[in-house]
Design a protein around this motif. Structure first.
Motif, PDB file in Angstrom:
ATOM      1  N   GLU A 382     -31.413  -4.537  18.840  1.00 46.13           N
ATOM      2  CA  GLU A 382     -30.807  -3.212  18.925  1.00 46.13           C
ATOM      3  C   GLU A 382     -29.293  -3.318  18.895  1.00 46.13           C
ATOM      4  OE1 GLU A 382     -32.228  -1.348  22.443  1.00 46.13           O
ATOM      5  OE2 GLU A 382     -34.261  -1.039  21.686  1.00 46.13           O
ATOM      6  N   GLY A 383     -28.635  -2.224  18.504  1.00 48.93           N
ATOM      7  CA  GLY A 383     -27.180  -2.149  18.551  1.00 48.93           C
ATOM      8  C   GLY A 383     -26.506  -3.267  17.772  1.00 48.93           C
ATOM      9  N   PHE A 384     -25.456  -3.824  18.355  1.00 54.48           N
ATOM     10  CA  PHE A 384     -24.681  -4.850  17.667  1.00 54.48           C
ATOM     11  C   PHE A 384     -25.507  -6.104  17.390  1.00 54.48           C
ATOM     12  CE2 PHE A 384     -21.858  -8.597  17.879  1.00 54.48           C
ATOM     13  CZ  PHE A 384     -21.160  -8.378  16.701  1.00 54.48           C
ATOM     14  N   LYS A 385     -26.492  -6.385  18.246  1.00 51.41           N
ATOM     15  CA  LYS A 385     -27.323  -7.567  18.029  1.00 51.41           C
ATOM     16  C   LYS A 385     -28.114  -7.464  16.724  1.00 51.41           C
ATOM     17  CE  LYS A 385     -27.769  -9.022  22.855  1.00 51.41           C
ATOM     18  NZ  LYS A 385     -28.698  -9.304  23.987  1.00 51.41           N
ATOM     19  N   MET A 386     -28.476  -6.241  16.330  1.00 50.02           N
ATOM     20  CA  MET A 386     -29.156  -6.042  15.058  1.00 50.02           C
ATOM     21  C   MET A 386     -28.221  -6.378  13.904  1.00 50.02           C
ATOM     22  SD  MET A 386     -30.775  -2.585  13.349  1.00 50.02           S
ATOM     23  CE  MET A 386     -31.842  -2.200  14.733  1.00 50.02           C
ATOM     24  N   THR A 387     -26.984  -5.888  13.989  1.00 52.40           N
ATOM     25  CA  THR A 387     -25.993  -6.179  12.960  1.00 52.40           C
ATOM     26  C   THR A 387     -25.719  -7.671  12.884  1.00 52.40           C
ATOM     27  OG1 THR A 387     -24.958  -4.056  13.508  1.00 52.40           O
ATOM     28  CG2 THR A 387     -23.703  -5.552  12.106  1.00 52.40           C
ATOM     29  N   SER A 388     -25.481  -8.278  14.025  1.00 52.62           N
ATOM     30  CA  SER A 388     -25.200  -9.714  14.098  1.00 52.62           C
ATOM     31  C   SER A 388     -26.384 -10.525  13.570  1.00 52.62           C
ATOM     32  CB  SER A 388     -24.895 -10.106  15.547  1.00 52.62           C
ATOM     33  OG  SER A 388     -24.678 -11.484  15.661  1.00 52.62           O
ATOM     34  N   GLY A 389     -27.600 -10.113  13.894  1.00 48.28           N
ATOM     35  CA  GLY A 389     -28.785 -10.826  13.436  1.00 48.28           C
ATOM     36  C   GLY A 389     -28.933 -10.788  11.932  1.00 48.28           C
ATOM     37  N   ALA A 390     -28.610  -9.645  11.320  1.00 47.97           N
ATOM     38  CA  ALA A 390     -28.696  -9.526   9.867  1.00 47.97           C
ATOM     39  C   ALA A 390     -27.690 -10.443   9.180  1.00 47.97           C
ATOM     40  CB  ALA A 390     -28.459  -8.073   9.449  1.00 47.97           C
ATOM     41  N   TYR A 391     -26.476 -10.483   9.700  1.00 53.73           N
ATOM     42  CA  TYR A 391     -25.464 -11.367   9.123  1.00 53.73           C
ATOM     43  C   TYR A 391     -25.815 -12.841   9.342  1.00 53.73           C
ATOM     44  CZ  TYR A 391     -22.064  -7.888   7.637  1.00 53.73           C
ATOM     45  OH  TYR A 391     -21.434  -6.873   6.969  1.00 53.73           O
TER      46      TYR A 391
END
Length: 531
Positions: A382-391
């Motif tokens: 969720e949140g920033f962790k989702m963005t970070s995980g995709a990168y």
């Protein structure tokens, strides 16, 4: 960012604290979620619709119609204007491009990374389509704010220019409306300390801890010192730094997003298909369209889009008011470019990375059964962790045991947050200065002392907030944004006739209250290009 609670002695949340959090959450949920005690207040297809979404989207539609599509007609000429060199500088503090960069540094923050993930979580991939629609209407609001900020700005006794909603309320509507300007300034002070500082600082502290392994307060201390070095020089210093780092910061982030998408290019057409089908409620399981899915996507996309680009909130015109130009419409076009860049460009690239990049992620269903999924947005992240995980999935190679993708996302967040802290310090400073100037005994020397006290206070809050749990503050942030937005929208609607005339090239449109119309507005146009 993690859940936040206010803890009492013995590390337990007291009944009083719980009630406070519940009440604040209830108000926040009504404003931005359309529910009261979890019950829908206004419903469409059984889904609650937030009052703030209705008001902002309605105002944006009104201005788009009143401007006869001006923001869309002037979109490409305005984009070209960003790359032109300004050879005829007008009166003001910083160049029109620096003013845009300053405004953008306030707009581009946690919402561009964590906020987009939240929109997808709450409304599905279709929320991105409605985020785009919101941005287009938001451009009309941003144009109105930017144009009015130049038309009704003021020049101080020591020759400095300043403005914003509090000024176009006072000078454009008259002394009977000062109460509205005061409300706006109180909302701005509230919002600057909560969303422009506290939430950003806490995000920065968490990122520094995750990235460098240091305690959050260390990251907060370093940030506080760095921010003070910049803001002690006032808006000219902030504008110079913003003009330097924002284009490179945004450009580098967009380049990394572009590379991630090129690596996963075969999946990109399916991503756009998913966005459009989900936006109109297509349910693959039933093979039909559902109204509830449409409303969920609209609600999430509109709310996150408005939160990210700040259109209608009244923050960005404070930065645009100091531009070296005497052409309100020209700066209005720069202002609407801020909304376009923030949402249509940066938020879109973030969303595409999360929806397109493939990897191995874990998802847990309602029965507690876990399974492997291909995309970050389908996972438990969720949140920033989702963005970070995709990168991290796009760039899995490790540096010091940290995936390059995680480094990219975390560094981007830190830079976005740092730039936001710079700009919002000035927004708060302008609000407290306006309130101080209403005191009969106020002086120019008193203003300067007040500015220095504010700047020290600002940096102290950065340090303290960097290691706090801020769940209550996040909820207060939603309320504080509304406290700015309502007075500003009332002023924009009251001055809408002036906005429409400014778009047609009438630079002296409207009546000046308490002063003569500035002569510079009748002089040869200057400062209409960028840098």
């Amino acid at each position: 960012m993690g859940p936040i609670s206010i803890k009492s002695e013995g590390n337990k949340v007291s009944t009083a604290d719980t009630k406070l959090i519940d009440q604040v959450t209830n108000i926040s949920d009504f404003i931005w979620g359309g529910t009261w005690h979890d019950d829908p207040v206004i419903q469409i297809f059984g889904q609650p619709i937030a009052p703030m979404v209705i008001i902002l989207l309605g105002a944006g539609l009104y201005f788009m119609i009143g401007l006869k599509g001006y923001p869309l007609r002037e979109l490409f000429p305005s984009l070209k204007g960003l790359f032109k060199k300004n050879t005829n500088e007008g009166a003001g503090e910083i160049s029109p491009f620096a003013a845009l960069s300053t405004a953008l540094s306030g707009q581009v923050g946690t919402g561009n990374l964590a906020g987009v993930a939240t929109a997808i979580t709450l409304g599905g991939p279709g929320a991105i389509f409605w985020m785009w629609i919101t941005a287009l209407f938001g451009m009309a609001l941003a144009f109105a704010e930017g144009a009015l900020s130049i038309r009704f700005r003021e020049k101080t006794a020591d020759g400095h220019y300043r403005g914003g909603p509090m000024t176009y309320i006072t000078l454009g509507l008259g002394s009977k409306w000062i109460w509205l300007a005061i409300l706006f300034c109180l909302g701005t002070l509230f919002s600057s300390l909560v969303t422009g500082n506290g939430i950003q600082a806490q995000s920065l502290g968490d990122s520094a801890n995750e990235l460098f392994g240091v305690e959050p307060w260390v990251g907060g201390l370093v940030a506080a010192i760095a921010v003070f070095i910049v803001i002690v020089g006032g808006v000219k210093s902030i504008g110079k730094v913003a003009e330097t780092i924002v284009p490179w910061m945004a450009g580098a982030y967009l380049l990394m997003a572009f590379i991630a998408l090129m690596i996963n290019l075969p999946q990109l057409p399916a991503t756009f298909g998913l966005i459009f089908s989900d936006a109109f409620g297509y349910d693959a399981a039933t093979g039909g369209f559902t109204g509830a899915m449409i409303i969920m996507a609209i609600r999430a996309g509109v709310a996150r889009g408005l939160f990210s680009n700040e259109a209608g909130q009244g923050s960005t015109p404070i930065a645009h008011a100091v531009a070296k130009t005497n052409d309100p419409a020209a700066q209005g076009r720069f202002a609407m470019m801020g909304t376009f860049i923030d949402t249509i460009v940066i938020c879109t690239m973030t969303a595409l990375v999360m929806l397109t990049v493939t990897g191995e992620f874990t998802s847990t269903d309602a029965n507690g059964v876990t399974s492997v999924v291909n995309h970050a947005w389908q996972s438990d992240l969720e949140g920033f962790k989702m963005t970070s995980g995709a990168y991290a999935a796009a760039f899995p190679f490790e540096v010091f045991t940290i995936p390059i993708g995680t480094l990219i996302a975390s560094i981007a967040l830190i830079l976005f947050v740092f730039s936001t802290l710079l700009t919002w310090s000035y927004y708060g400073e302008r609000a407290i200065t306006y309130l101080y100037d209403l005191v009969p005994s106020s002086t120019l020397g008193g203003e300067k002392i007040l500015h220095m006290i504010w700047r020290f206070l600002w940096c102290a809050v950065i340090y303290i907030a960097s290691y706090q749990d801020l769940d209550l503050v996040w909820r207060l942030g939603d309320i504080s944004n509304a406290a700015m937005t309502f007075p500003n929208l009332i002023a924009l609607l009251a001055l809408s006739g002036v906005v429409f005339a400014l778009a047609k090239g009438n630079r002296t449109a409207g009546n000046d209250h308490g002063r003569e119309t500035p002569k510079e507005l009748s002089e040869e146009i200057s400062g209409s290009a960028g840098h």
